[in-house]
Scaffold this active site. Structure first.
Site, PDB file in Angstrom:
ATOM      1  N   MET A   1     -13.248   3.555   9.499  1.00 18.22           N
ATOM      2  CA  MET A   1     -12.318   4.223   8.619  1.00 18.22           C
ATOM      3  C   MET A   1     -12.807   3.175   7.807  1.00 18.22           C
ATOM      4  O   MET A   1     -12.144   3.370   6.428  1.00 18.22           O
ATOM      5  CB  MET A   1     -10.967   3.885   9.178  1.00 18.22           C
ATOM      6  CG  MET A   1     -10.703   5.605   9.964  1.00 18.22           C
ATOM      7  SD  MET A   1      -9.441   5.933  10.477  1.00 18.22           S
ATOM      8  CE  MET A   1      -9.760   6.447  12.390  1.00 18.22           C
TER       9      MET A   1
ATOM     10  N   ASP B   1      -3.313  -4.646   2.442  1.00 19.08           N
ATOM     11  CA  ASP B   1      -4.102  -5.098   3.256  1.00 19.08           C
ATOM     12  C   ASP B   1      -5.158  -5.006   2.800  1.00 19.08           C
ATOM     13  O   ASP B   1      -5.707  -4.157   2.219  1.00 19.08           O
ATOM     14  CB  ASP B   1      -3.733  -4.866   4.659  1.00 19.08           C
ATOM     15  CG  ASP B   1      -2.853  -5.691   5.335  1.00 19.08           C
ATOM     16  OD1 ASP B   1      -2.458  -6.665   5.049  1.00 19.08           O
ATOM     17  OD2 ASP B   1      -2.551  -5.221   6.391  1.00 19.08           O
TER      18      ASP B   1
ATOM     19  N   ARG C   1       0.714  -1.270   0.114  1.00 21.38           N
ATOM     20  CA  ARG C   1       0.002  -0.080  -0.135  1.00 21.38           C
ATOM     21  C   ARG C   1       0.251   0.948   0.413  1.00 21.38           C
ATOM     22  O   ARG C   1       0.576   2.547  -1.039  1.00 21.38           O
ATOM     23  CB  ARG C   1      -0.961  -0.076   0.953  1.00 21.38           C
ATOM     24  CG  ARG C   1      -1.494   1.471   1.617  1.00 21.38           C
ATOM     25  CD  ARG C   1      -2.799   1.035   0.846  1.00 21.38           C
ATOM     26  NE  ARG C   1      -3.518   2.996   0.464  1.00 21.38           N
ATOM     27  CZ  ARG C   1      -4.159   3.612   0.237  1.00 21.38           C
ATOM     28  NH1 ARG C   1      -4.313   3.080  -0.951  1.00 21.38           N
ATOM     29  NH2 ARG C   1      -5.161   5.209   0.371  1.00 21.38           N
TER      30      ARG C   1
END
Length: 418
Positions: free
Chosen positions: A327, A117, A93
């Site tokens: 989130m 992830d 990421r």
């Protein structure tokens, strides 16, 4: 593929030194591309994500030394104008953090959508909208992002969400832009602060890092420096939960007190006993009591990366806890594995679960879906009486250095098999 075999039910005690911050070292590595002089990073954690970022920099032409040690030296004076390796980008990421430095170096980076992830939608729209304000033209072709700019210029940028990586990318793009850049609603996490300190050491002019308003005056060039990576507050919180769940006592060295505050505000009412000194903290188990509602938030709120281990802590507390991570809609989905181990958890929706405790964990065979869920399953297995197996241990290696060796040093019965 590798697996952890854990024989749990043993209280873990002893002393451990916290590693360098995973989320601080990755932008620091990317920032080394902003200069043709040598950058030395100290206290670098030996984790898979660091190696992946190191391979990306090497593929781009940077010379790295010490990637297998805690001190890494980067010299990026012979960078290649090329697309970052697609597979490496897909694995990490944080590869999105190459956008700012590559825009400054070449003005025409092409990079696929980053991986990492699978915990929910992780859009880079905030990055792209902000870079457009700095003068960047953007073309999106499927999963490929094609960026171009003749000259980066300063701008007023208001983030619609306080994104950590967007804040970091803007900082790295703006330090060599012409004029002044102001970021409002900026992220203030410890790892953002660590990047700001590094960039200023390199010669940048940045003010307000650690607040929601950051001002950057562009400079013509940056130089080399030495910089020590901040210790990892998420790992500190992980060790605190290990001590409480297993009924042991763990002394953690290298603790930064202000980084501990958001966790301390939740942990102490839940019954974790915390004894602090100048740069260490000792964690042990008191009377574990449910906290009514634990909600993740931007810094200095409770960190999203600690939610999965916190859920394991809540299963051992008397009473009901609502865990809410607004989130990421995939953060909670690993709890089916905890339920199979005996946890009493109700999934309310993708962002909220209700935990009723205390419950006794039973050993199970499961697998790690992401870094934080993986370490949460390790903690649950350490509390369960009997043998548990956790597959995909290499996912946990992305964020935790030498986990099984360090747990063994605390008295755990854990081994890795391939």
């Amino acid at each position: 593929m590798s697996s952890f075999i854990i024989n749990g039910g043993k209280p873990l005690s002893g002393e451990i030194t916290v590693s360098g911050n995973k989320n601080a070292v990755l932008p620091a590595l990317a920032a080394s591309l902003l200069t043709d002089q040598e950058v030395v990073l100290e206290n670098v954690p030996q984790i898979r994500d660091v190696k992946t970022m190191g391979f990306l920099l090497s593929d781009l032409g940077a010379d790295l030394k010490g990637l297998d040690s805690h001190t890494v030296t980067i010299l990026a004076k012979n960078l290649k104008q090329k697309e970052p390796d697609e597979q490496l980008v897909a694995d990490l990421r944080a590869s999105v953090l190459l956008l700012g430095p590559l825009l400054s170096s070449f003005g025409r980076p092409i990079i696929r959508h980053p991986g990492g992830d699978i915990i929910g939608r992780r859009s880079i729209d905030e990055h792209l909208k902000s870079l457009e304000k700095l003068g960047v033209k953007i073309e999106i072709d499927g999963i490929m992002n094609k960026l171009s700019v003749k000259k980066l210029h300063g701008a007023e940028i208001h983030l619609t969400e306080a994104s950590v990586t967007a804040t970091e990318n803007i900082m790295m793009a703006a330090v060599l832009a012409e004029g002044e850049t102001q970021i409002t609603n900026a992220a203030a996490e410890p790892h953002v602060q660590c990047l700001g300190i590094l960039l200023n050491k390199m010669g940048a002019k940045i003010e307000g890092v650690g607040t929601s308003r950051i001002n950057i005056q562009g400079v013509n060039s940056l130089g080399g420096c030495s910089h020590r990576i901040r210790t990892d507050h998420i790992e500190v919180g992980t060790w605190a939960i290990v001590a409480a769940v297993t009924g042991g006592e763990i002394s953690v060295q290298g603790v930064i007190k202000e980084d501990l505050l958001p966790m301390k505000a939740i942990f102490e009412p839940m019954g974790i006993i915390i004894k602090e000194s100048d740069s260490s903290a000792k964690f042990s188990r008191g009377t574990l009591t449910a906290y009514p509602a634990v909600k993740t938030n931007i810094w200095p709120g409770f960190p999203t990366d600690l939610m999965s281990p916190m859920i394991v802590l809540a299963t051992q507390c008397q009473g009901m806890t609502l865990a809410h991570d607004w989130m990421y809609e995939g953060r909670m989905f690993f709890v089916d594995r905890l339920i199979k181990m005996g946890a009493n958890i109700i999934v309310a929706d993708p962002h909220r679960i209700i935990i009723n405790g205390p419950t006794l964990f039973h050993p199970r065979h499961s697998s790690s879906p992401d870094i934080r869920a993986g370490v949460a399953l390790v903690i649950a297995s350490l509390a369960a009486n009997g043998e548990s197996v956790i597959d995909m241990a290499e996912i946990i290696d992305r964020g935790y250095e030498n986990l099984e060796q360090r747990l063994t040093g605390l008295g755990a019965d854990i081994k890795r098999i391939s």
